[in-house]
Write an enzyme that holds these catalytic residues in place. Structure first.
Site, PDB file in Angstrom:
ATOM      1  N   GLY A   1      -0.156  -3.140   5.151  1.00 23.04           N
ATOM      2  CA  GLY A   1       0.025  -4.533   5.570  1.00 23.04           C
ATOM      3  C   GLY A   1      -1.155  -5.369   5.120  1.00 23.04           C
ATOM      4  N   LEU A   2      -1.400  -6.432   5.848  1.00 22.45           N
ATOM      5  CA  LEU A   2      -2.470  -7.352   5.473  1.00 22.45           C
ATOM      6  C   LEU A   2      -3.813  -6.756   5.890  1.00 22.45           C
ATOM      7  CD1 LEU A   2      -2.874  -9.997   4.109  1.00 22.45           C
ATOM      8  CD2 LEU A   2      -2.317 -11.150   6.246  1.00 22.45           C
ATOM      9  N   GLY A   3      -4.570  -6.268   4.890  1.00 23.77           N
ATOM     10  CA  GLY A   3      -5.745  -5.453   5.146  1.00 23.77           C
ATOM     11  C   GLY A   3      -6.760  -6.071   6.088  1.00 23.77           C
TER      12      GLY A   3
ATOM     13  N   ARG B   1     -13.133  -7.841  -3.308  1.00 26.20           N
ATOM     14  CA  ARG B   1     -12.509  -7.756  -1.973  1.00 26.20           C
ATOM     15  C   ARG B   1     -12.125  -6.304  -1.668  1.00 26.20           C
ATOM     16  NH1 ARG B   1      -7.272  -5.883   0.021  1.00 26.20           N
ATOM     17  NH2 ARG B   1      -6.737  -7.110   1.861  1.00 26.20           N
ATOM     18  N   VAL B   2     -12.393  -5.891  -0.445  1.00 26.83           N
ATOM     19  CA  VAL B   2     -12.007  -4.550   0.004  1.00 26.83           C
ATOM     20  C   VAL B   2     -11.090  -4.706   1.218  1.00 26.83           C
ATOM     21  CG1 VAL B   2     -12.842  -2.365   0.952  1.00 26.83           C
ATOM     22  CG2 VAL B   2     -14.158  -3.534  -0.831  1.00 26.83           C
ATOM     23  N   GLY B   3      -9.978  -3.982   1.213  1.00 25.50           N
ATOM     24  CA  GLY B   3      -9.039  -4.061   2.329  1.00 25.50           C
ATOM     25  C   GLY B   3      -9.238  -2.932   3.321  1.00 25.50           C
ATOM     26  N   ASP B   4      -8.159  -2.572   4.010  1.00 18.16           N
ATOM     27  CA  ASP B   4      -8.243  -1.553   5.063  1.00 18.16           C
ATOM     28  C   ASP B   4      -8.145  -0.123   4.535  1.00 18.16           C
ATOM     29  OD1 ASP B   4      -5.499  -2.503   4.459  1.00 18.16           O
ATOM     30  OD2 ASP B   4      -4.914  -0.828   5.743  1.00 18.16           O
TER      31      ASP B   4
ATOM     32  N   THR C   1       0.857  -1.183   0.000  1.00 18.51           N
ATOM     33  CA  THR C   1       0.000   0.000   0.000  1.00 18.51           C
ATOM     34  C   THR C   1       0.895   1.235   0.000  1.00 18.51           C
ATOM     35  OG1 THR C   1      -1.636  -1.124   1.375  1.00 18.51           O
ATOM     36  CG2 THR C   1      -1.712   1.239   1.448  1.00 18.51           C
TER      37      THR C   1
HETATM   38  N1  GLY Z   1      -3.208  -2.938   3.099  1.00 17.33           N
HETATM   39  C1  GLY Z   1      -3.727  -3.080   1.795  1.00 17.33           C
HETATM   40  C2  GLY Z   1      -4.703  -4.136   1.658  1.00 17.33           C
HETATM   41  O1  GLY Z   1      -4.603  -5.171   2.314  1.00 17.33           O
HETATM   42  O2  GLY Z   1      -5.589  -3.978   0.863  1.00 17.33           O
END
Ligand code: GLY
Length: 308
Positions: free
Chosen positions: A225-227, A202-205, A174
């Site tokens: 990071g991992l959304g 899919r939607v992340g953070d 990101t």
């Molecule tokens: N941090 C970006 C995502 O996981 O979408």
């Protein structure tokens, strides 16, 4: 009058890339903070500084955002972005395909509509109607990586595959920025192409207030990071709440990243934050997180912040 400051990051992750790519990444991050800092010292808003900094990172093709966005399971670009300020501006877009700079569309949602979050094809329609620049389509590098991943990961689209995909991803996830302007207004923003081979939709953070970005009148934070883990933790809301209750931005980020490692494991998050006095910090539990910042005291760029 406040003392302006700006910080940007290019995504927490392994960054297992050539020295040449690393050099280019730092050059782009430096340019982003220089342009944004110039906006701030000339009396511009932290909102515009954050948007212009992120747009430079989206344009660069080096980072997973805007032109450099990764592809979903069916080979499409689907991008998320969001921003907010300490004086109540909030705007975000998710699953957009059209704009070159989703962060600019997020600012339009905040300033020109009654809403805080627009999604998919209708957000794309707004981008077209507003005359925003179109995305040029995935780069050769991104297309080649897609083919490689699809040949190594079972081609079925709808199954749990993140654990198999993550070890094959060599860059960060990101881009983001935080800033405080001369008026003492703080802003935070984030933009991303999401995760490789994600399910369509899919939607992340990054477009979620309190997850990918958040601000109060004391601090602003942006996460990478991992959304899914960042949404579950509401990571930037936690950072800002800790600062509102008396912790320094460094103590707050250390606490949130430390908890994240315990709950979700290492390699899952990075956060940049700024407070109303212009103190900047970057903390991550990944191998790398390229960052750059400019304050009245310091100009800084590095592939690591505080690594926990
Ligand atoms: N941090 C970006 C995502 O996981 O979408």
């Amino acid at each position: 009058m406040s003392i302006p400051a700006i910080a940007v990051h290019g995504g927490a992750g392994k960054w297992n890339v050539s020295e040449d790519v690393k050099k280019k990444a730092l050059t782009v991050l430096r340019r982003a903070v220089d342009v944004a800092y110039d906006i701030l010292v000339r009396g511009g808003s932290s909102l515009d500084a954050v948007v212009e900094a992120i747009a430079i990172l989206e344009d660069s093709e080096i980072f997973n955002a805007g032109v450099g966005s990764v592809l979903n399971a069916v080979g499409e670009v689907e991008m998320d972005a969001g921003l907010c300020t300490s004086d109540g501006v909030v705007g975000a877009v998710c699953c957009v395909k059209y704009p070159r700079n989703p962060i600019k569309l997020a600012r339009e949602v905040a300033l020109k509509t009654d809403h805080v979050l627009l999604c998919g094809s209708n957000a794309d329609k707004l981008a077209r109607a507003l005359g925003l620049d179109p995305h040029p389509g995935p780069s050769q590098r991104v297309l080649e990586k897609f083919r490689e991943l699809r040949s190594r990961i079972d081609s079925v689209s709808y199954w749990r595959k993140l654990r198999d995909v993550l070890p094959l991803i060599e860059r960060g996830g990101t881009v983001g920025a935080v800033a405080v302007d001369k008026q003492g207004i703080l802003a935070a923003g984030a933009s991303t192409g999401g995760v490789w081979l994600k399910l369509p939709g899919r939607v992340g953070d990054s477009p979620i207030l309190g997850a990918g970005f958040y601000s109060s009148s004391r601090a602003a934070a942006s996460a990478t990071g991992l959304g899914e883990t960042i949404v579950k933790a509401l990571a930037t809301l936690r950072v800002v709440n800790y600062v509102d209750h008396g912790l320094s931005v460094e103590e707050a980020c250390r606490k949130v990243v430390g908890r994240h490692s315990k709950v979700f494991g290492r390699g899952t998050i990075g956060i940049i934050a700024v407070d109303y006095r212009g103190t900047v910090v970057a903390v991550h539990n990944t191998e790398y997180m390229p960052v750059a910042w400019r304050t009245s005291e310091k100009s800084f760029a590095s592939f690591k912040g505080i690594q926990l």
